[in-house]
Design a protein around this motif. Structure first.
Motif, PDB file in Angstrom:
ATOM      1  N   TYR A   1       0.833  -1.184   0.000  1.00  0.00           N
ATOM      2  CA  TYR A   1       0.000   0.000   0.000  1.00  0.00           C
ATOM      3  C   TYR A   1       0.878   1.249   0.000  1.00  0.00           C
ATOM      4  O   TYR A   1       2.098   1.164   0.130  1.00  0.00           O
ATOM      5  CB  TYR A   1      -0.985   0.001   1.162  1.00  0.00           C
ATOM      6  CG  TYR A   1      -0.366   0.036   2.543  1.00  0.00           C
ATOM      7  CD1 TYR A   1      -0.439   1.183   3.320  1.00  0.00           C
ATOM      8  CD2 TYR A   1       0.250  -1.081   3.097  1.00  0.00           C
ATOM      9  CE1 TYR A   1       0.088   1.231   4.602  1.00  0.00           C
ATOM     10  CE2 TYR A   1       0.790  -1.058   4.375  1.00  0.00           C
ATOM     11  CZ  TYR A   1       0.706   0.100   5.121  1.00  0.00           C
ATOM     12  OH  TYR A   1       1.233   0.141   6.381  1.00  0.00           O
ATOM     13  N   SER A   2       0.239   2.396  -0.173  1.00  0.00           N
ATOM     14  CA  SER A   2       0.995   3.637  -0.354  1.00  0.00           C
ATOM     15  C   SER A   2       1.090   4.417   0.952  1.00  0.00           C
ATOM     16  O   SER A   2       0.137   4.508   1.731  1.00  0.00           O
ATOM     17  CB  SER A   2       0.340   4.502  -1.429  1.00  0.00           C
ATOM     18  OG  SER A   2      -1.015   4.745  -1.134  1.00  0.00           O
ATOM     19  N   LEU A   3       2.267   4.990   1.163  1.00  0.00           N
ATOM     20  CA  LEU A   3       2.548   5.828   2.315  1.00  0.00           C
ATOM     21  C   LEU A   3       3.193   7.128   1.842  1.00  0.00           C
ATOM     22  O   LEU A   3       3.702   7.202   0.726  1.00  0.00           O
ATOM     23  CB  LEU A   3       3.520   5.126   3.277  1.00  0.00           C
ATOM     24  CG  LEU A   3       3.115   3.789   3.879  1.00  0.00           C
ATOM     25  CD1 LEU A   3       4.302   3.170   4.622  1.00  0.00           C
ATOM     26  CD2 LEU A   3       1.926   3.954   4.815  1.00  0.00           C
ATOM     27  N   VAL A   4       3.186   8.126   2.718  1.00  0.00           N
ATOM     28  CA  VAL A   4       3.967   9.349   2.511  1.00  0.00           C
ATOM     29  C   VAL A   4       4.704   9.652   3.812  1.00  0.00           C
ATOM     30  O   VAL A   4       4.273   9.243   4.898  1.00  0.00           O
ATOM     31  CB  VAL A   4       3.081  10.553   2.116  1.00  0.00           C
ATOM     32  CG1 VAL A   4       2.434  10.327   0.764  1.00  0.00           C
ATOM     33  CG2 VAL A   4       2.038  10.843   3.182  1.00  0.00           C
ATOM     34  N   PRO A   5       5.834  10.349   3.738  1.00  0.00           N
ATOM     35  CA  PRO A   5       6.535  10.728   4.975  1.00  0.00           C
ATOM     36  C   PRO A   5       5.607  11.519   5.892  1.00  0.00           C
ATOM     37  O   PRO A   5       4.918  12.439   5.459  1.00  0.00           O
ATOM     38  CB  PRO A   5       7.693  11.593   4.467  1.00  0.00           C
ATOM     39  CG  PRO A   5       7.929  11.123   3.061  1.00  0.00           C
ATOM     40  CD  PRO A   5       6.563  10.787   2.525  1.00  0.00           C
ATOM     41  N   ALA A   6       5.582  11.152   7.163  1.00  0.00           N
ATOM     42  CA  ALA A   6       4.678  11.804   8.121  1.00  0.00           C
ATOM     43  C   ALA A   6       5.165  13.211   8.459  1.00  0.00           C
ATOM     44  O   ALA A   6       6.361  13.443   8.610  1.00  0.00           O
ATOM     45  CB  ALA A   6       4.571  10.966   9.387  1.00  0.00           C
ATOM     46  N   ARG A   7       4.229  14.125   8.602  1.00  0.00           N
ATOM     47  CA  ARG A   7       4.565  15.495   8.990  1.00  0.00           C
ATOM     48  C   ARG A   7       4.704  15.625  10.506  1.00  0.00           C
ATOM     49  O   ARG A   7       5.318  16.555  10.985  1.00  0.00           O
ATOM     50  CB  ARG A   7       3.492  16.450   8.467  1.00  0.00           C
ATOM     51  CG  ARG A   7       3.527  16.562   6.945  1.00  0.00           C
ATOM     52  CD  ARG A   7       2.359  17.404   6.424  1.00  0.00           C
ATOM     53  NE  ARG A   7       2.502  17.580   4.979  1.00  0.00           N
ATOM     54  CZ  ARG A   7       3.060  18.639   4.406  1.00  0.00           C
ATOM     55  NH1 ARG A   7       3.545  19.610   5.158  1.00  0.00           N
ATOM     56  NH2 ARG A   7       3.155  18.729   3.093  1.00  0.00           N
ATOM     57  N   LYS A   8       4.094  14.717  11.248  1.00  0.00           N
ATOM     58  CA  LYS A   8       4.224  14.682  12.697  1.00  0.00           C
ATOM     59  C   LYS A   8       4.742  13.308  13.106  1.00  0.00           C
ATOM     60  O   LYS A   8       4.574  12.333  12.385  1.00  0.00           O
ATOM     61  CB  LYS A   8       2.874  14.959  13.378  1.00  0.00           C
ATOM     62  CG  LYS A   8       2.311  16.339  13.091  1.00  0.00           C
ATOM     63  CD  LYS A   8       3.157  17.441  13.730  1.00  0.00           C
ATOM     64  CE  LYS A   8       2.541  18.804  13.503  1.00  0.00           C
ATOM     65  NZ  LYS A   8       3.347  19.892  14.112  1.00  0.00           N
ATOM     66  N   ASN A   9       5.354  13.251  14.296  1.00  0.00           N
ATOM     67  CA  ASN A   9       5.968  12.003  14.747  1.00  0.00           C
ATOM     68  C   ASN A   9       5.501  11.701  16.176  1.00  0.00           C
ATOM     69  O   ASN A   9       5.692  12.517  17.074  1.00  0.00           O
ATOM     70  CB  ASN A   9       7.493  12.136  14.705  1.00  0.00           C
ATOM     71  CG  ASN A   9       8.191  10.816  14.895  1.00  0.00           C
ATOM     72  OD1 ASN A   9       7.943  10.087  15.845  1.00  0.00           O
ATOM     73  ND2 ASN A   9       9.101  10.502  13.971  1.00  0.00           N
TER      74      ASN A   9
ATOM     75  N   VAL B   1       8.639   7.584  10.635  1.00  0.00           N
ATOM     76  CA  VAL B   1       7.254   7.128  10.548  1.00  0.00           C
ATOM     77  C   VAL B   1       6.602   7.708   9.294  1.00  0.00           C
ATOM     78  O   VAL B   1       7.092   8.675   8.703  1.00  0.00           O
ATOM     79  CB  VAL B   1       6.436   7.530  11.804  1.00  0.00           C
ATOM     80  CG1 VAL B   1       6.979   6.844  13.044  1.00  0.00           C
ATOM     81  CG2 VAL B   1       6.441   9.045  11.994  1.00  0.00           C
ATOM     82  N   PHE B   2       5.480   7.096   8.908  1.00  0.00           N
ATOM     83  CA  PHE B   2       4.820   7.449   7.654  1.00  0.00           C
ATOM     84  C   PHE B   2       3.314   7.569   7.868  1.00  0.00           C
ATOM     85  O   PHE B   2       2.747   6.954   8.765  1.00  0.00           O
ATOM     86  CB  PHE B   2       5.092   6.381   6.589  1.00  0.00           C
ATOM     87  CG  PHE B   2       6.546   6.188   6.283  1.00  0.00           C
ATOM     88  CD1 PHE B   2       7.165   6.915   5.275  1.00  0.00           C
ATOM     89  CD2 PHE B   2       7.310   5.286   7.020  1.00  0.00           C
ATOM     90  CE1 PHE B   2       8.508   6.751   4.999  1.00  0.00           C
ATOM     91  CE2 PHE B   2       8.660   5.110   6.751  1.00  0.00           C
ATOM     92  CZ  PHE B   2       9.253   5.856   5.740  1.00  0.00           C
ATOM     93  N   ASP B   3       2.683   8.358   7.015  1.00  0.00           N
ATOM     94  CA  ASP B   3       1.226   8.472   6.992  1.00  0.00           C
ATOM     95  C   ASP B   3       0.662   7.535   5.933  1.00  0.00           C
ATOM     96  O   ASP B   3       1.181   7.465   4.805  1.00  0.00           O
ATOM     97  CB  ASP B   3       0.786   9.899   6.638  1.00  0.00           C
ATOM     98  CG  ASP B   3       1.022  10.886   7.766  1.00  0.00           C
ATOM     99  OD1 ASP B   3       1.005  10.456   8.939  1.00  0.00           O
ATOM    100  OD2 ASP B   3       1.238  12.078   7.468  1.00  0.00           O
ATOM    101  N   MET B   4      -0.414   6.823   6.283  1.00  0.00           N
ATOM    102  CA  MET B   4      -1.169   6.070   5.290  1.00  0.00           C
ATOM    103  C   MET B   4      -2.029   7.072   4.527  1.00  0.00           C
ATOM    104  O   MET B   4      -2.879   7.727   5.108  1.00  0.00           O
ATOM    105  CB  MET B   4      -2.022   5.009   5.979  1.00  0.00           C
ATOM    106  CG  MET B   4      -1.210   3.985   6.753  1.00  0.00           C
ATOM    107  SD  MET B   4      -2.227   2.811   7.699  1.00  0.00           S
ATOM    108  CE  MET B   4      -2.989   1.881   6.356  1.00  0.00           C
ATOM    109  N   ASN B   5      -1.790   7.201   3.232  1.00  0.00           N
ATOM    110  CA  ASN B   5      -2.464   8.261   2.476  1.00  0.00           C
ATOM    111  C   ASN B   5      -3.724   7.801   1.746  1.00  0.00           C
ATOM    112  O   ASN B   5      -4.275   8.536   0.939  1.00  0.00           O
ATOM    113  CB  ASN B   5      -1.498   8.932   1.499  1.00  0.00           C
ATOM    114  CG  ASN B   5      -1.027   7.988   0.400  1.00  0.00           C
ATOM    115  OD1 ASN B   5      -1.376   6.811   0.378  1.00  0.00           O
ATOM    116  ND2 ASN B   5      -0.217   8.487  -0.509  1.00  0.00           N
TER     117      ASN B   5
END
Length: 268
Positions: A144-152, A182-186
């Protein structure tokens, strides 16, 4: 190889009313998903693979939008009432789509690719990268796709506990650079292993044996409220569709498909 592309969208939404049948820069939002499917499936079809398409929904208006396109032959799956609630896991709906399509076509699918309607900023390369990653990691249950998280959560995320606020994870890092990445599930691209779809518990599907691709961080990819929609329309129109040819390709393809749909409607 046999590929099944799915779109899953129900009526209503608590965050943004009727978002699945809404417009995005004067084009139905779902047509950006249709465009991504068209471009990716064309590459797969040119390689000799079989590609099928399914829409799982309880929305007559969404059915009309998707069936109006002249390029992708969608099978319409009427979503049963018990799968139409907002507490039903989407994995359960995709499993329902897989079972229906295998019974309907007699085909055993090698991959199920679900593209979310509310993620218009997604390119053909993103979709093909996720499929390739699943092929390379054949033992995974999903890519699945992720993006770099803006918060940790190790550094700058908080929760409310007993009248006070505290960090989500108690840690003593003094800079974000020291924390685990960590990453965000987008909520954009999912490539499922059919065997896992049939056997794995939906509620914990992504807790184990999941792989991922990292997409470009576009700030807000999944649209869930009016502010999300307004910001994404502005970012898309004046930045992503201007600066990046692959995002512009999605927009132009979606526009062409929608215009053909309107022309066909006028002729009828």
């Amino acid at each position: 190889m046999n590929y099944l592309f799915t779109i899953c969208g129900r009526t209503g939404s608590k965050g943004l009313k009727n978002k699945n049948i809404g417009m995005f820069n004067e084009i139905p939002l779902v047509y950006y998903t249709l465009a991504a499917m068209k471009l990716a499936s064309k590459d797969l079809g040119c390689s000799g693979h079989n590609v099928d398409f399914a829409l799982n929904t309880d929305s007559d208006r969404l059915i009309k939008l998707v069936k109006g396109n002249l390029e992708l032959p969608f099978t319409i799956i009427q979503r049963p009432e018990e799968l139409a609630g907002d507490k039903v896991a989407k994995v359960t709906v995709i499993r329902h789509s897989l079972v229906y399509m295998q019974e309907h076509t007699g085909i055993t699918y090698d991959y199920v690719i679900d593209l979310d309607i509310t993620a218009p900023l997604r390119t053909k390369t993103d979709v093909l990268a996720a499929i390739k990653k699943k092929q390379e990691n054949s033992s995974s249950d999903v890519v699945y796709s992720l993006v770099p998280a803006r918060k940790n959560p190790y550094f700058n995320m908080a929760k409310y506990v007993d009248r006070y606020y505290e960090k989500v994870i108690h840690a003593n890092f003094i800079s974000r650079q020291e924390t685990p990445e960590v990453f965000d599930m987008n909520a954009s691209i999912y490539v499922y292993e059919p065997r896992a779809l049939m056997s794995k518990e939906p509620s914990g599907f992504f807790n184990t044996n999941a792989d991922a691709i990292i997409m470009r961080d576009t700030g807000i990819l999944d649209i869930d409220c009016k502010d999300d929609l307004d910001m994404m329309e502005t970012l898309a129109k004046y930045y992503f569709f201007v600066k990046y040819p692959e995002y512009r390709e999605i927009y132009e393809t979606a526009t062409e498909m929608f215009n053909e749909t309107n022309a066909n409607s006028d002729e009828q």
